[in-house]
Scaffold this active site. Sequence first.
Site, mmCIF file in Angstrom:
data_model
loop_
_atom_site.group_PDB
_atom_site.id
_atom_site.type_symbol
_atom_site.label_atom_id
_atom_site.label_comp_id
_atom_site.label_asym_id
_atom_site.label_seq_id
_atom_site.Cartn_x
_atom_site.Cartn_y
_atom_site.Cartn_z
ATOM 1 N N CYS A 1 0.811 -1.229 0.000
ATOM 2 C CA CYS A 1 0.000 0.000 0.000
ATOM 3 C C CYS A 1 0.842 1.276 0.000
ATOM 4 O O CYS A 1 0.324 2.367 -0.236
ATOM 5 C CB CYS A 1 -0.959 0.009 1.180
ATOM 6 S SG CYS A 1 -1.996 -1.453 1.254
ATOM 7 N N HIS B 1 -3.057 7.138 2.208
ATOM 8 C CA HIS B 1 -3.505 5.851 1.670
ATOM 9 C C HIS B 1 -4.891 5.575 2.235
ATOM 10 O O HIS B 1 -5.114 5.698 3.440
ATOM 11 C CB HIS B 1 -2.519 4.755 2.067
ATOM 12 C CG HIS B 1 -3.071 3.389 1.896
ATOM 13 N ND1 HIS B 1 -3.704 3.000 0.725
ATOM 14 C CD2 HIS B 1 -3.121 2.312 2.733
ATOM 15 C CE1 HIS B 1 -4.115 1.743 0.866
ATOM 16 N NE2 HIS B 1 -3.769 1.312 2.068
ATOM 17 N N ASN C 1 -10.287 -0.101 0.084
ATOM 18 C CA ASN C 1 -8.829 0.003 0.098
ATOM 19 C C ASN C 1 -8.310 -0.626 -1.196
ATOM 20 O O ASN C 1 -8.408 -1.835 -1.389
ATOM 21 C CB ASN C 1 -8.300 -0.743 1.328
ATOM 22 C CG ASN C 1 -6.779 -0.708 1.437
ATOM 23 O OD1 ASN C 1 -6.087 -0.375 0.485
ATOM 24 N ND2 ASN C 1 -6.277 -1.085 2.597
#
Length: 328
Positions: free
Chosen positions: A123, A256, A285
């Site tokens: 990520c 993020h 996500n």
Amino acid sequence: MTQSAIYSRVVGTGSYLPARRVTNQQLADELATRGIETSDEWIVERTGIKARHFAAPDQTTSDMAVEAAKRALEMANLSADQIDLIMVATSTPDFVFPSTACLVQSKLGVTNGCAAFDIQAVCSGFAYAMATADNFIRSGAYRNVLVIGAETFSRILDFNDRTTCVLFGDGAGAVVLQASSETGILSSALHADGSYSNILCVPGNVNAGAVQGEAFLYMDGQAVFKLAVKVLEKVAHEALEKAGLEASAIDWLIPHQANLRIMTSTARKLDAVEKMVVTVDQHGNTSAASIPLALDVAVRDGRIQKGQTVMIEGVGGGFTWGAVLFRM
Ligand code: ACO
């Protein structure tokens, strides 16, 4: 003769979401057919996620990356053959090899032989890729760099594990970074601590023609939460310090998009809750794709304006984390 400084400037952004949008309720209904119980209420309360997009069965990470890249190139007013380097941040590549970046190069029709490689920092991948591209540009090696974050996390989700399968989605985002005498990237900071590799991982590999170990995402949610909040605050301050700026200088914060609670907790520490771009509610996500997706949304809806100061910050498996501060 004095040479003026070279900066890396964002001159184009683009993104792509697969057509299939799945709301929490739709996902809960699907999971119920497997005897797995979850609810829109639980997911929204714990994560802020309301919906995510899932790729079609025949759609790959490189397919989505190409769509995002085309949009970024169009905004940058560049043809594919003007790209000097392609970097794709992904943990869900089409294949073990060749790299997704090489597939993107071919699908975009780039024939100039430009360099292409993937970046694997889960990520944090997009922050890692931006910082890497910046170094190539500032060194004078390349002029136009295509930086992409693209993921098909739905392929590594165990839909029998409600603690993880409700969190992630698929998509791609891209930016074109260009060498410029105008201020662009101001600073970056990257870190990793491999001793935490077991709290967020896909612990499988290909061996003798078969998957050995687990090819599904595993996460210790609470350990990830605690570590993420701690390192994000630290790395944001490090990037600010390197640029000689205070947190108040940030116009837009693009963390993020893992989980609204993690994002808000970090934003509070920077006094930037109102300045935060949030797409996790609609995208889930999307790992390395989440930051460029959010950036493109906020550029195209007019929130992010030329001259403003943007901080992106990522955290993810590895464990990895990083921040990049730039002027649009
Ligand atoms: N639906 C309903 N109930 C659920 C679900 C679900 N989808 N998932 C877990 N539960 C249950 C658990 O079984 C548990 O039930 P129990 O008390 O009867 O045992 C209860 O909810 C609480 O479970 P916890 O795991 O303790 O829930 P927590 O409050 O920690 O929330 C979460 C879980 C959302 C994953 C949280 O730990 C978190 O946000 N962690 C951060 C991880 C993250 O965001 N990861 C993203 C990827 S990493 C990255 O991008 C950096």
